[in-house]
Design a protein around this motif. Structure first.
Motif, PDB file in Angstrom:
ATOM      1  N   ILE A  44       0.846  -1.206   0.000  1.00 50.81           N
ATOM      2  CA  ILE A  44       0.000   0.000   0.000  1.00 50.81           C
ATOM      3  C   ILE A  44       0.876   1.249   0.000  1.00 50.81           C
ATOM      4  N   SER A  87      -8.309  -4.566  -1.755  1.00 52.33           N
ATOM      5  CA  SER A  87      -7.581  -3.309  -1.996  1.00 52.33           C
ATOM      6  C   SER A  87      -8.566  -2.142  -2.070  1.00 52.33           C
ATOM      7  N   CYS A 225      -4.393   7.047  -2.682  1.00 49.55           N
ATOM      8  CA  CYS A 225      -3.883   5.756  -2.212  1.00 49.55           C
ATOM      9  C   CYS A 225      -3.936   4.748  -3.354  1.00 49.55           C
ATOM     10  N   ALA A 227      -3.246   0.383  -3.840  1.00 49.31           N
ATOM     11  CA  ALA A 227      -2.988  -0.822  -3.048  1.00 49.31           C
ATOM     12  C   ALA A 227      -3.119  -2.093  -3.873  1.00 49.31           C
TER      13      ALA A 227
END
Ligand code: ASP
Length: 356
Positions: A44, A87, A225, A227
């Motif tokens: 991540i 995710s 973000c 991931a």
């Protein structure tokens, strides 16, 4: 004599090949400095905005405060991934932490428009299905990334804007707030400074209308973000208040799939931050994925090419965080700094602000 020549020639050829193999290996390593080479279980990476973040303009208290929220955010996503969560959930919940902090230009800390309102944008994408959701210009949705997720999961559309998006948020029972919730003194003062300088700066160019002399920059603090989960699925998301002093319903790159956010299990997941107009024109997030998919570039190489050659070449600035399908993570930016953090499946945490 004949046998001796053959022996010498074979020896030279073999040594030559070996050296070439070694140097190819060396290039590959240096092209992915911040990455691992083995398949990771999960990974991540986050950003809290790129810009003229210089150590000399920071206090140690402020620096520590940013690091606390970055760490809380990334650990939230890390724990979800570690326990086998998706995710998409990791991206959503990680971004929620930064949206709820007044430090970042997203959710609670969103910047002000020229009309002294806050208009928020967000997007999310699922690399497994290429499904995506986005919302733009909302003024009452507390966590715009949740709205983007609801658009993806529960509507037949990809992007909703303004009043319609808010009506949908209400139907989805998302948390709504009075627009005054988004007020922060810092952001309001920033708008005032820009407006004051606009009054004296008669021949201001396009860029001047967004320049805050105190922070010595045009924008700050969008969050994002990317991931990879244990099932090999990639996801990315981005949330922002956009640019201070924006007008006329301006929408930046953050809610645009392919510019601010992109995820594809075949390549990588990317979240962008920077001068949105340039990031839209360069289709930054998708371009990185495309260079990997069609040109066979590594994530690090693709990110460097797009941020420095393409965005930089157009005169834009900003950066990205990204993770590829093997769990290699990259931070790339052409600004002085970028709030950023990463965690791998071994629990190793990196938090950085400046270029280093
Ligand atoms: N990309 C955002 C926008 O242009 C701003 C930022 O990332 O700081 O709206």
């Amino acid at each position: 004599m004949k046998y001796l020549s053959i022996f010498v020639l074979s020896f030279l050829l073999l040594t030559g090949c070996k050296n070439e193999a070694e140097s190819t290996q060396a290039n590959a390593t240096s092209a992915s400095q911040e990455s691992s080479t083995e398949q990771a279980d999960f990974a991540i990476v986050i950003h809290g905005g790129a810009g003229t973040i210089l150590k000399k303009n920071m206090t140690s208290e402020k620096e520590a405060a940013y690091k606390v929220v970055l760490e809380e955010a990334i650990r939230t996503g890390y724990n979800i991934l570690k326990s086998g969560g998706s995710s998409l959930d990791a991206v959503t919940k990680t971004i929620n932490v930064m949206e709820d902090s007044p430090l970042f230009n997203a959710g609670k800390g969103a910047v002000f428009t020229n009309a002294e309102t806050n208009e928020l944008d967000a997007s999310i994408m699922d690399g497994a299905t290429l499904n995506a959701g986005a919302s733009a210009g909302t003024t009452t949705v507390k966590n715009p990334i949740d709205l983007a997720r609801a658009v993806m999961d529960n509507s037949p559309h990809v992007m909703l804007a303004g009043a319609g998006a808010e009506e949908f948020a209400k139907e989805q029972a998302l948390e709504l707030v009075d627009p005054s919730y988004f007020f922060t003194e810092n952001r309001f003062n920033s708008l005032k400074r820009i407006k004051d300088s606009e009054k004296v700066e008669l021949d201001h160019d396009n860029k001047q209308a967004f320049f805050d002399s105190e922070i010595n920059d045009y924008k700050f603090g969008t969050v994002g973000c990317a991931a990879l989960d244990k099932n090999g699925n990639l996801a990315a998301g981005t949330s922002t208040g956009g640019m201070t002093n924006k007008r006329w319903g301006r929408i930046g790159d953050a809610p645009i799939i392919g510019a601010g956010t992109y995820a594809n299990n075949a390549s990588c997941a990317v979240s962008s931050t920077g001068w949105g107009e340039y990031f839209i024109r360069a289709m930054v997030a998708h371009d990185i994925s495309a260079l990997m998919e069609y040109r066979g570039m590594s994530l690090a190489e693709a990110a460097r090419t797009v941020i420095h050659d393409k965005v930089g070449g157009l005169g834009g600035d900003g950066g990205i965080v990204a993770v590829d399908h093997q769990g290699n993570m990259v931070f790339e930016f052409n600004t002085a700094g970028m709030y950023r953090a990463s965690m791998n499946d071994k629990g190793e945490l990196i938090i950085k602000i400046y270029r280093d």
